[in-house]
Design an enzyme around this catalytic site. Structure first.
Site, PDB file in Angstrom:
ATOM      1  N   LYS A 211       0.838  -1.200   0.000  1.00  0.00           N
ATOM      2  CA  LYS A 211       0.000   0.000   0.000  1.00  0.00           C
ATOM      3  C   LYS A 211       0.875   1.252   0.000  1.00  0.00           C
ATOM      4  CE  LYS A 211      -3.576   2.133   2.831  1.00  0.00           C
ATOM      5  NZ  LYS A 211      -4.506   1.959   3.944  1.00  0.00           N
ATOM      6  N   GLU A 217      10.575  -4.848   4.372  1.00  0.00           N
ATOM      7  CA  GLU A 217      10.604  -6.267   3.995  1.00  0.00           C
ATOM      8  C   GLU A 217      10.244  -6.436   2.515  1.00  0.00           C
ATOM      9  OE1 GLU A 217       9.040  -5.055   6.616  1.00  0.00           O
ATOM     10  OE2 GLU A 217       9.155  -6.398   8.347  1.00  0.00           O
ATOM     11  N   GLY A 271      -4.889  -2.206   5.048  1.00  0.00           N
ATOM     12  CA  GLY A 271      -4.119  -3.355   4.574  1.00  0.00           C
ATOM     13  C   GLY A 271      -4.834  -4.681   4.809  1.00  0.00           C
ATOM     14  N   ARG A 272      -5.304  -4.890   6.024  1.00  0.00           N
ATOM     15  CA  ARG A 272      -5.922  -6.186   6.354  1.00  0.00           C
ATOM     16  C   ARG A 272      -7.313  -6.353   5.758  1.00  0.00           C
ATOM     17  NH1 ARG A 272      -4.883  -2.773  10.292  1.00  0.00           N
ATOM     18  NH2 ARG A 272      -6.454  -2.030  11.753  1.00  0.00           N
ATOM     19  N   GLU A 357      -5.102  -7.024  14.975  1.00  0.00           N
ATOM     20  CA  GLU A 357      -4.550  -5.720  14.582  1.00  0.00           C
ATOM     21  C   GLU A 357      -5.646  -4.649  14.637  1.00  0.00           C
ATOM     22  OE1 GLU A 357      -0.839  -4.889  11.834  1.00  0.00           O
ATOM     23  OE2 GLU A 357      -2.623  -5.101  10.613  1.00  0.00           O
ATOM     24  N   HIS A 388      -5.644 -32.905  17.718  1.00  0.00           N
ATOM     25  CA  HIS A 388      -4.557 -33.728  18.244  1.00  0.00           C
ATOM     26  C   HIS A 388      -3.432 -32.863  18.785  1.00  0.00           C
ATOM     27  CE1 HIS A 388      -6.364 -37.367  16.479  1.00  0.00           C
ATOM     28  NE2 HIS A 388      -6.867 -36.465  15.643  1.00  0.00           N
ATOM     29  N   LYS A 516       9.341  -1.398  14.628  1.00  0.00           N
ATOM     30  CA  LYS A 516       9.940  -1.017  13.334  1.00  0.00           C
ATOM     31  C   LYS A 516      10.978   0.068  13.544  1.00  0.00           C
ATOM     32  CE  LYS A 516       6.031  -1.428  10.125  1.00  0.00           C
ATOM     33  NZ  LYS A 516       5.178  -0.628   9.252  1.00  0.00           N
TER      34      LYS A 516
HETATM   35  C1  G6Q Z   1      -2.626  -4.075   7.855  1.00  0.00           C
HETATM   36  C2  G6Q Z   1      -1.422  -3.384   8.243  1.00  0.00           C
HETATM   37  C3  G6Q Z   1      -0.146  -4.058   7.839  1.00  0.00           C
HETATM   38  C4  G6Q Z   1       0.282  -3.773   6.405  1.00  0.00           C
HETATM   39  C5  G6Q Z   1       1.721  -4.215   6.203  1.00  0.00           C
HETATM   40  C6  G6Q Z   1       2.183  -3.987   4.803  1.00  0.00           C
HETATM   41  O1  G6Q Z   1      -3.735  -3.646   8.015  1.00  0.00           O
HETATM   42  O2  G6Q Z   1      -1.497  -2.090   7.802  1.00  0.00           O
HETATM   43  O3  G6Q Z   1      -0.165  -5.435   8.030  1.00  0.00           O
HETATM   44  O4  G6Q Z   1      -0.582  -4.405   5.521  1.00  0.00           O
HETATM   45  O5  G6Q Z   1       2.554  -3.545   7.110  1.00  0.00           O
HETATM   46  O6  G6Q Z   1       2.099  -2.641   4.468  1.00  0.00           O
HETATM   47  P1  G6Q Z   1       2.254  -2.165   2.998  1.00  0.00           P
HETATM   48  O7  G6Q Z   1       1.133  -2.763   2.199  1.00  0.00           O
HETATM   49  O8  G6Q Z   1       2.174  -0.669   3.033  1.00  0.00           O
HETATM   50  O9  G6Q Z   1       3.575  -2.658   2.509  1.00  0.00           O
END
Ligand code: G6Q
Length: 551
Positions: A211, A217, A271-272, A357, A388, A516
């Site tokens: 996003k 990462e 994001g989620r 989250e 199990h 972070k």
């Molecule tokens: C989700 C969070 C988080 C995000 C990641 C990746 O709701 O915001 O999990 O999706 O940190 O972020 P980017 O899509 O910006 O790389």
């Protein structure tokens, strides 16, 4: 300030009534409730065309539900649902609208943000996804050397990974035969290496999902993959092997991806909550855009159910209120999500992020620390495997852990009597958790099985089950794209309901920032560059031991 000057939900009349009611309910046995009321299963059941929720195995009566609904009204849940669908900026810390529902607004009714209807943009991206995914699937958009792109690699993390990974896996049966999907999320070089080792660059398409397009990462993994591709096919190959999904065109261009090859989404999508956007491009390529849109249809069906159904008969509302009932009154602090479908094995991981989250927060929308519990700890795994492993604790542990048991009546792989055995196990768990087994029942059972009196006496407590442990059964005919859409949207809205009652902002995620920030300050030290920041002695010692080990 919905409860008046800095009042909190636990000070409301509706909450206090529940506190009193809890005292009456805490020792009530579900066994007895079922015995007394032959209609219980029907009473606590919501049946939609494509799914059914049986919530009868909960520690509730009509009065409990009435008090919970009163609480929801006190918290202005109906008004807040409307506000979300209307595009109000309900993510108040970030001053953003929350419109994952716009991404699957299949009726295409206008949804306004800052005076502009967002639907034309949403539809344009869907059309672009259709065009691109079909071109890849049909081998019309090929790699640099003209080969069909059959390896699709999603590079992203968190919300840009978990949703698409879960959905792609859930819909594996719908994959195009010659396409394989891979996911790289972790910064651990192992994640990248293990995927790249298997692939031929000429046949590989990378989708960089981020996003913000600033996530360390994702960008580090993307750079490594880019180098791998350029080493094999040259710089000119990048345009045919990399696309991006982001809100940040500037950073995408800086990375070296033509913004023509970029799929846009918007800051009103968290994001989620983003698997319904172009973040789901890998899903569309794997299963085809028609199936992707069926998934959107299923989510939309749940949206409409959530928006228009009275609270008592509203699945996400009932689930959210039950969660509040257990979290805040019984003090049950966890939720186990158990899909009895192998293809759903990533669902608990996706929902763990979605729920924890969103609602793992300690500040209310009134900028005050909350004085009550918020999100339960969520975990889970596919049944029967988990029976199990951690089910021992769920049956006999000292904590009570409400369970969601997700069951498809029909398997995608009806092999012999496997599915009947699976179904029997799913139902047995709910029944066993509810009924339990008294010490006397355990004793009698052992005697009947021929154990001596002494032996039966010695073991009777170990073999007893307290029971009275709640579960919901969420039943589908089959997990097809439509059902998957409904299921995930159901949890999104359940999470929303919890957030409204707890009066928190379910749509920011500031809690992930501190780690972070500290990682950024530690990196130069691990790379032997000076850092001005001093750490605690434990961290400093760990840095020096690690450096010694890496020499
Ligand atoms: C989700 C969070 C988080 C995000 C990641 C990746 O709701 O915001 O999990 O999706 O940190 O972020 P980017 O899509 O910006 O790389």
């Amino acid at each position: 300030m919905i409860f008046g000057n800095s009042a909190q939900v636990n000070k409301t009349r509706a909450w206090k009534k529940l506190v009193k009611h809890y005292k009456k309910m805490r020792d009530v046995e579900m066994r007895g409730l079922f015995r007394k009321d032959p209609q219980r299963a029907e009473r606590y059941n919501i049946n939609l065309d494509a799914m059914m929720l049986d919530y009868s195995k909960n520690r509730i009566t009509d009065r409990t539900m009435a008090y919970l609904i009163a609480l929801a009204k006190t918290c202005k849940l109906p008004e807040k649902i409307e506000a979300m669908f209307r595009g109000d900026k309900i993510n108040h810390t970030e001053k953003r609208a929350v419109l994952h529902v716009a991404l699957r607004n299949r009726e295409n009714t206008p949804i306004m943000v800052d005076g502009r209807n967002v639907m034309p943009e949403v539809n344009a991206v869907l059309a672009k996804m259709r065009k691109f995914s079909e071109a890849v699937r049909l081998g019309k958009f090929t790699g640099h050397t003209g080969k069909k792109l059959v390896n699709i690699v999603n590079i992203g993390i968190g919300g840009s990974d978990l949703g698409p990974k879960m959905a792609v896996e859930a819909l594996r049966k719908y994959w195009s035969k010659d396409i394989n999907c891979y996911f790289i999320s972790n910064i651990d070089g192992t994640a990248c290496s293990e995927v790249l080792n298997k692939l031929n660059p000429e046949e590989t398409l990378f989708i960089i999902c981020s996003k913000t397009f600033t996530t360390i990462e994702t960008l580090t993994n993307a750079r490594t993959c880019r180098k791998w591709l350029v080493d094999a096919l040259g710089e000119h190959a990048v345009a045919k092997h990399f696309v991006a999904v982001s809100t940040n065109a500037e950073e995408v261009a800086k990375f070296g991806i033509d913004t023509e090859n970029m799929f846009e989404f918007w800051d009103f999508v968290g994001g989620r909550y983003s698997m319904w956007s172009a973040i789901g491009l890998i899903i569309a390529i794997a299963v085809g855009m028609d199936n992707f849109e069926k998934m959107l249809d299923g989510a939309h069906e749940m949206d409409m159910h959530f928006k228009y159904t009275e609270l008592q008969k509203n699945i996400p509302v009932v689930l959210g209120l039950l969660s509040v009932w257990y979290t805040n009154f019984f003090n049950f602090r966890s939720l186990a999500i158990i899909p009895y479908d192998q293809y759903l094995h990533y669902l608990p991981a996706h929902l763990q992020q979605l729920i924890m989250e969103s609602n793992g927060k300690f500040v209310s929308t009134q900028d005050e620390y909350v004085r009550y519990c918020t999100s339960p700890v969520v975990f889970g795994g596919a049944g029967t495997d988990v029976q199990h492993s951690f089910f021992q604790l769920i049956h006999q542990g000292t904590s009570v852990i409400p369970c969601d048991i997700i069951v498809p009546a029909i398997s995608h792989n009806e092999v012999g009597d496997h599915h009947e055995i699976l179904l029997a196990n799913a139902l047995a768990q709910g029944e066993a958790l509810m009924k339990g087994k008294t010490v006397k029942e355990a004793y009698d059972e052992m005697r009947r099985a021929g154990k001596s009196k002494e032996e039966a006496k010695r073991l009777k407590k170990y073999k007893s089950f307290s029971g009275n442990r709640p579960s919901n059964t969420i039943l589908f005919k089959k997990i097809d794209p439509f059902a998957l859409g409904m299921l995930v949207a159901m949890y999104e809205h359940k999470t929303f309901v919890e957030g409204v009652i707890w009066d928190i902002d379910s749509f920011d995620q500031m809690g992930v920032e501190l780690g972070k920030q500290m990682a950024l300050s530690l990196l130069p030290e691990l790379q032997n560059q000076a850092s001005s920041i001093s750490h605690d002695s434990s961290t400093e010692n760990l840095v020096s031991v690690i450096k010694r080990l890496r020499k």
